[in-house]
Design an enzyme around this catalytic site. Structure first.
Site, PDB file in Angstrom:
ATOM      1  N   GLY A   1     134.854  75.197 -56.710  1.00  0.00           N
ATOM      2  CA  GLY A   1     133.819  75.511 -57.692  1.00  0.00           C
ATOM      3  C   GLY A   1     134.093  74.931 -59.074  1.00  0.00           C
ATOM      4  O   GLY A   1     133.170  74.506 -59.752  1.00  0.00           O
ATOM      5  N   PHE A   2     135.367  74.894 -59.439  1.00  0.00           N
ATOM      6  CA  PHE A   2     135.686  74.449 -60.795  1.00  0.00           C
ATOM      7  C   PHE A   2     137.029  73.728 -60.814  1.00  0.00           C
ATOM      8  O   PHE A   2     137.898  74.036 -60.000  1.00  0.00           O
ATOM      9  CB  PHE A   2     135.765  75.648 -61.755  1.00  0.00           C
ATOM     10  CG  PHE A   2     134.477  76.420 -61.804  1.00  0.00           C
ATOM     11  CD1 PHE A   2     133.444  76.030 -62.651  1.00  0.00           C
ATOM     12  CD2 PHE A   2     134.288  77.519 -60.974  1.00  0.00           C
ATOM     13  CE1 PHE A   2     132.238  76.728 -62.665  1.00  0.00           C
ATOM     14  CE2 PHE A   2     133.082  78.218 -60.989  1.00  0.00           C
ATOM     15  CZ  PHE A   2     132.062  77.825 -61.838  1.00  0.00           C
TER      16      PHE A   2
ATOM     17  N   SER B   1     142.105  68.021 -63.531  1.00  0.00           N
ATOM     18  CA  SER B   1     142.544  68.260 -64.910  1.00  0.00           C
ATOM     19  C   SER B   1     143.918  67.663 -65.206  1.00  0.00           C
ATOM     20  O   SER B   1     144.179  67.244 -66.333  1.00  0.00           O
ATOM     21  CB  SER B   1     142.538  69.763 -65.209  1.00  0.00           C
ATOM     22  OG  SER B   1     143.191  70.471 -64.190  1.00  0.00           O
TER      23      SER B   1
ATOM     24  N   MET C   1     128.720  69.720 -55.851  1.00  0.00           N
ATOM     25  CA  MET C   1     128.511  71.180 -55.756  1.00  0.00           C
ATOM     26  C   MET C   1     127.032  71.500 -55.933  1.00  0.00           C
ATOM     27  O   MET C   1     126.348  70.874 -56.751  1.00  0.00           O
ATOM     28  CB  MET C   1     129.323  71.887 -56.839  1.00  0.00           C
ATOM     29  CG  MET C   1     130.802  71.512 -56.834  1.00  0.00           C
ATOM     30  SD  MET C   1     131.721  72.497 -58.019  1.00  0.00           S
ATOM     31  CE  MET C   1     133.342  71.718 -57.934  1.00  0.00           C
TER      32      MET C   1
ATOM     33  N   MET D   1     142.077  73.326 -49.375  1.00  0.00           N
ATOM     34  CA  MET D   1     141.845  73.782 -50.754  1.00  0.00           C
ATOM     35  C   MET D   1     142.988  74.694 -51.196  1.00  0.00           C
ATOM     36  O   MET D   1     143.336  75.645 -50.487  1.00  0.00           O
ATOM     37  CB  MET D   1     140.536  74.565 -50.858  1.00  0.00           C
ATOM     38  CG  MET D   1     139.268  73.765 -50.609  1.00  0.00           C
ATOM     39  SD  MET D   1     139.023  72.316 -51.662  1.00  0.00           S
ATOM     40  CE  MET D   1     139.106  73.024 -53.312  1.00  0.00           C
TER      41      MET D   1
ATOM     42  N   HIS E   1     137.990  60.641 -56.183  1.00  0.00           N
ATOM     43  CA  HIS E   1     137.461  61.869 -55.584  1.00  0.00           C
ATOM     44  C   HIS E   1     136.215  62.320 -56.359  1.00  0.00           C
ATOM     45  O   HIS E   1     136.229  62.422 -57.583  1.00  0.00           O
ATOM     46  CB  HIS E   1     138.559  62.933 -55.649  1.00  0.00           C
ATOM     47  CG  HIS E   1     138.251  64.202 -54.927  1.00  0.00           C
ATOM     48  ND1 HIS E   1     138.400  64.349 -53.563  1.00  0.00           N
ATOM     49  CD2 HIS E   1     137.823  65.415 -55.376  1.00  0.00           C
ATOM     50  CE1 HIS E   1     138.089  65.590 -53.212  1.00  0.00           C
ATOM     51  NE2 HIS E   1     137.720  66.257 -54.296  1.00  0.00           N
TER      52      HIS E   1
ATOM     53  N   SER F   1     140.026  63.346 -59.511  1.00  0.00           N
ATOM     54  CA  SER F   1     138.666  63.871 -59.385  1.00  0.00           C
ATOM     55  C   SER F   1     137.901  63.609 -60.664  1.00  0.00           C
ATOM     56  O   SER F   1     138.294  64.079 -61.746  1.00  0.00           O
ATOM     57  CB  SER F   1     138.705  65.380 -59.124  1.00  0.00           C
ATOM     58  OG  SER F   1     137.420  65.911 -59.383  1.00  0.00           O
TER      59      SER F   1
ATOM     60  N   ASP G   1     133.430  65.347 -56.619  1.00  0.00           N
ATOM     61  CA  ASP G   1     133.159  66.743 -56.256  1.00  0.00           C
ATOM     62  C   ASP G   1     131.674  67.054 -56.369  1.00  0.00           C
ATOM     63  O   ASP G   1     131.118  67.093 -57.467  1.00  0.00           O
ATOM     64  CB  ASP G   1     133.953  67.669 -57.178  1.00  0.00           C
ATOM     65  CG  ASP G   1     135.421  67.709 -56.808  1.00  0.00           C
ATOM     66  OD1 ASP G   1     135.720  67.927 -55.619  1.00  0.00           O
ATOM     67  OD2 ASP G   1     136.272  67.509 -57.705  1.00  0.00           O
TER      68      ASP G   1
HETATM   69  C1  DX5 Z   1     137.447  72.238 -56.938  1.00  0.00           C
HETATM   70  C2  DX5 Z   1     137.283  70.758 -56.669  1.00  0.00           C
HETATM   71  C3  DX5 Z   1     138.481  70.005 -57.080  1.00  0.00           C
HETATM   72  C4  DX5 Z   1     138.739  70.018 -58.580  1.00  0.00           C
HETATM   73  C5  DX5 Z   1     140.188  69.752 -58.798  1.00  0.00           C
HETATM   74  O1  DX5 Z   1     136.358  72.912 -56.459  1.00  0.00           O
HETATM   75  O2  DX5 Z   1     137.065  70.516 -55.297  1.00  0.00           O
HETATM   76  O3  DX5 Z   1     138.466  68.684 -56.583  1.00  0.00           O
HETATM   77  O4  DX5 Z   1     137.973  69.072 -59.256  1.00  0.00           O
HETATM   78  O5  DX5 Z   1     140.486  70.006 -60.120  1.00  0.00           O
HETATM   79  P1  DX5 Z   1     141.953  70.445 -60.565  1.00  0.00           P
HETATM   80  O6  DX5 Z   1     142.881  69.382 -60.093  1.00  0.00           O
HETATM   81  O7  DX5 Z   1     141.833  70.548 -62.050  1.00  0.00           O
HETATM   82  O8  DX5 Z   1     142.235  71.764 -59.900  1.00  0.00           O
HETATM   83 ZN    ZN Z   2     137.395  68.360 -54.560  1.00  0.00          ZN
END
Ligand code: DX5
Ligand code: ZN
Length: 227
Positions: free
Chosen positions: A151-152, A204, A43, A146, A39, A14, A41
Site C-alpha cells: 500500500g505504501f 525509500s 495500486m 511482501m 519496479h 521502486s 507499484d
Molecule cells: C509496497 C510496494 C513496495 C514499496 C517499497 O506496497 O509494493 O514496492 O514501494 O517501498 P519501501 O522500499 O520504501 O518499503
Molecule cells: Zn512493490
C-alpha cells in the site's frame, strides 16, 4: 528482454518513491549505477488503500528503461488483475506480478501474463501462507514475498516473514526468481540475503536517499558480496 535478470542478484528500485516531477532523471540516475530492473507499484484503491500508477506511466518510461538494457517489473496490487494484464503488457511491461489474494483464477491469470509475452510472478502478503504457491510453481517465473503490508512505501520491514522466504526458496525450482519487497534497506538486506532471495525491491532506501545513485550502489555491493 534479458532473461538472466530473474535468477541473478538484482536491485529493483521502486519508482513509487521517486520524484515524479523528474521521473526520467531519477530512473536514469539509478540505471547509470548498474540497476537493470525498475519496479513499478500499481495500486487501485481497492486491494490496497492507495491509488498510484497506470499503464500510461509504464508507456512513458518504457523506452528509457529498455534502451538502457533494463526491464520493467510491474507489481499489480489490484483486485481482479486479469482485467488489466493486456493493457500493462501492451504498455511495455516485461515482468507482471499479481497477488494470489486478489485473484480468483490464479492459474488462468498467470497463463494470460505469459501469453501476453511477459514473465509471470505471484506475490504473497506477509500473512498469506506459502501454500498458496504450491500448485503454481511450474507456472511462474518469479515469486514476490511482501515484507510489509502492501500500500505504501517507507513502512517498517516485517522480519517475521523471513522464514517463509527461506521456505519459498526451497519450494521453488531453481529457475524461478525470488523477490522481496518492503522495507529493504542497508540495515535489512543482509537478513534478506540469508533467505536465498535474489531480487530486492527498494523504494525509500534508494529514492528517499540524498544520493539515490550512491544508495543503489551500497545495496548492490551487499548483493555482490554474496554472488
Ligand atoms: C509496497 C510496494 C513496495 C514499496 C517499497 O506496497 O509494493 O514496492 O514501494 O517501498 P519501501 O522500499 O520504501 O518499503
Ligand atoms: Zn512493490
Amino acid at each position: 528482454m534479458n532473461n538472466d535478470f530473474i535468477t541473478s542478484y538484482q536491485l529493483a528500485p521502486s519508482i513509487l518513491s521517486a520524484d515524479f516531477s523528474r521521473l526520467g532523471e531519477d530512473i536514469k540516475r539509478v540505471m547509470d549505477t548498474g540497476v537493470r530492473v525498475i519496479h513499478v507499484d500499481v495500486m487501485d484503491g481497492q486491494f490496497v488503500p492507495n491509488i498510484t500508477i497506470g499503464p500510461v506511466v509504464v508507456e512513458g518510461i518504457r523506452d528509457l528503461v529498455h534502451e538502457a538494457g533494463g526491464v520493467l517489473d510491474v507489481h499489480l496490487m489490484i483486485d481482479a488483475p486479469e482485467r488489466y494484464i493486456d493493457d500493462f503488457a501492451k504498455a511495455g511491461s516485461d515482468w507482471i506480478c499479481i497477488h494470489a489474494e486478489a485473484c480468483t483464477h490464479l492459474h488462468m491469470t498467470l497463463s494470460q501474463i505469459r501469453a501476453a509475452g511477459c514473465k509471470a510472478g505471484v506475490s504473497l502478503n506477509p500473512a498469506t501462507p506459502l501454500a498458496m504457491l504450491q500448485e503454481v510453481t511450474g507456472d511462474i517465473d518469479f515469486a514476490l514475498m511482501m515484507t510489509v503490508n502492501p500500500g505504501f512505501s517507507g513502512q517498517k520491514f516485517i522480519a517475521s516473514v523471513l522464514p517463509k522466504i527461506a521456505r519459498a526458496r526451497h519450494l521453488l525450482p531453481d529457475e524461478v526468481g525470488l523477490e522481496v519487497d518492503g522495507g529493504v534497506a542497508a540495515d535489512t538486506i543482509e537478513a534478506v540475503l540469508d533467505t536465498g532471495a535474489n531480487l530486492f525491491v527498494a523504494g525509500s532506501a534508494v529514492f528517499g536517499a540524498t544520493d539515490p545513485g550512491e544508495a543503489a550502489r551500497g545495496l548492490m555491493a551487499a548483493m555482490a558480496a554474496r554472488a
